[in-house]
Design a protein around this motif. Structure first.
Motif, short mmCIF file in Angstrom:
data_model
loop_
_atom_site.label_atom_id
_atom_site.label_comp_id
_atom_site.label_asym_id
_atom_site.label_seq_id
_atom_site.Cartn_x
_atom_site.Cartn_y
_atom_site.Cartn_z
N GLU A 1 -0.75 32.36 74.26
CA GLU A 1 0.44 32.53 75.64
C GLU A 1 0.55 33.91 75.91
N LYS B 1 -2.57 34.12 78.26
CA LYS B 1 -2.07 32.90 79.67
C LYS B 1 -1.58 33.72 80.37
N SER B 2 -0.06 34.83 79.93
CA SER B 2 1.02 35.37 81.58
C SER B 2 -0.14 36.44 81.96
#
Length: 482
Positions: free
Chosen positions: A293, A296-297
């Protein structure tokens, strides 16, 4: 869609691509990865597996693998394992290569692209991390070879497809799309000449409906042009062998661009030949969901996401949106021109048409195009408000491109390219055309549409090309209906 057949055979192609990851240091050591250094100046004891040394995983390489997995909608394995792939080449100093075998870090996914206007999708089997070998040098040594170990330990992501491609054209389109993805997200510089993006094509042929044929692997294709030539030659060669009653032997082959032919290098090994086993010096690689995550961010907008946004926000066809996101530079150029002109579809047409034609001719790149997005937007605005026709716009674009002018309105004025928008003047011209062409008028009223086109042509000629074609059509039809 019907599968394309060549001499009654179906072509089956799968790809293995080695993308060199854009880390500054190697995958298991702190040695630099810079290209072009003096031979054997960037190989550390760790890269050579000297006694007492241990490999340490490069976090940046793992994060780049995660980025790729996210870009192709793949599964990121929470636990993956490194293995030793054993083989003995002079340029492999350890006698084995650290790779991933049974449990790769990236699993599945797909790459979508257009071939012409047909949308294609190639399924990915996996993408796994591994280290590169060194390089054998033959050119500068008479009767002997040299070994450069600078590349040993360079981080690679090997991307493996299912055998989903059915022609050399489709294979090249896939390779270009993959190249776009890895360079777009910045995990690889994509330099094929320096070996940063190397493709191996597994090619076989079969009769439709038959089992998969025996494949031959074409190694180290380092240009899209050679890729297509090599695959086409290999297809023809395999078909000729089969037609002559000879069986295809599984092999690794090289493509010689000078002769345009492939030649066998060695028989192809199977997994058992490499005697894979888990590397005892490396623990399993654990990738927590929180790490995924976080990566991804931090990622930029992906090309497929941007293309979907172009469809939604600008009302573009999917084909246009996909084409315009072939590079970040082209996408940025389109957005700038679309926003400044308020005419996204016109902007798309001009970028995919006139601008791309010039760039593809090798004159420049979109980053250095002599017509900036703001200037193209100004030109598009004059088409949209009917100041000039499309044909006149092409004349203006030519002046802008050659650098003979930079102000759209000034060029239109100096060349007298403004459209005739005076309805009264246009009606007078059309009255004269109708009076001078009674035969065409009679033919149109008798149901012959070609006569109408002839009248339109006469009206445009009489206006010296300055009349608005849409207005000419409207006025002509109204007067002919009287």
């Amino acid at each position: 869609m019907t599968t394309k057949l060549i001499q009654g055979y179906e072509v089956v192609i799968g790809f293995e691509t080695h993308a060199q990851l854009s880390t500054r240091s190697k995958i298991f050591s702190r040695s630099p990865t810079a290209f072009g250094a003096e031979p054997n100046t960037q190989a550390s004891p760790v890269d050579l597996a000297l006694p007492g040394t241990l490999p340490v995983m490069n976090k940046g390489a793992v994060e780049r693998a995660i980025e790729f997995g996210l870009a192709v909608n793949a599964k990121i394995a929470e636990r993956s394992v490194f293995a030793r792939k054993n083989y003995f080449y002079p340029d492999l100093p350890k006698g084995y290569q650290i790779s991933q075998f049974e449990i790769p870090v990236v699993q599945g996914g797909s790459v979508e692209f257009y071939l012409g206007e047909d949308k294609k999708s190639v399924r990915l089997v996996r993408a796994h991390l591994e280290e590169d070998a060194g390089k054998s040098l033959h050119e500068d040594f008479v009767g002997q070879s040299g070994i450069d170990l600078n590349r040993a330990g360079t981080p690679l992501l090997e991307i493996v497809t299912e055998p989903d491609m059915r022609s050399s054209e489709e294979a090249v389109a896939y390779a270009k799309e993959l190249h776009k993805i890895v360079t777009w997200i910045g995990i690889c510089d994509g330099n094929m000449q320096e070996g940063s993006f190397r493709c191996d094509a597994n090619v076989s042929v079969r009769k439709p409906g038959a089992e998969l044929g025996t494949r031959r692997e074409i190694k180290n294709l380092n240009s899209f042009k050679f890729m297509q030539q090599a695959i086409d030659y290999e297809i023809r060669w395999q078909i000729e062998e089969i037609e002559d009653g000879r069986a295809i032997q599984q092999a690794t082959v090289l493509f010689d661009p000078d002769t345009g032919e492939t030649r066998a290098m060695r028989t192809k090994e199977d997994a058992a030949d490499y005697r894979y086993f888990p590397d005892p010096d490396l623990p399993p690689l654990v990738v927590a969901p929180e790490w995924v995550e976080r990566v991804k961010s931090q990622m930029a907008e992906l090309p497929r996401v941007m293309a979907a946004r172009f469809v939604k926000d600008y009302g573009l066809p999917e084909y246009d949106a996909t084409t315009l996101t072939q590079s970040k530079a082209m996408a940025a150029y389109f957005e700038a021109a679309a926003k400044a002109s308020g005419q996204p579809k016109l902007a798309s047409n001009w970028i995919m048409g006139e601008l791309s034609r010039r760039i593809n001719a090798g004159e420049t790149s979109i980053e250095t195009a002599p017509v900036p997005a703001a200037v193209l937007a100004s030109l598009i605005g004059r088409i949209a408000d009917n100041t000039i026709s499309n044909n006149a716009a092409k004349q203006v674009f030519e002046v802008l491109w050659t650098g003979e002018g930079s102000d759209v309105d000034a060029i239109i004025e100096s060349k007298g390219l403004k459209q005739m928008n005076d309805t009264g003047a246009l009606e007078a011209i059309i009255d004269e055309v109708l009076a001078a062409n009674p035969d065409n008028v009679a033919q149109f009223k008798a149901g012959k549409d070609k006569a109408f086109n002839a009248l339109v042509g006469q009206a445009m000629k009489a206006s010296k090309g300055k009349a608005n074609p849409a207005q000419v059509n409207e006025v002509l039809r109204r007067k002919l209906a009287q």
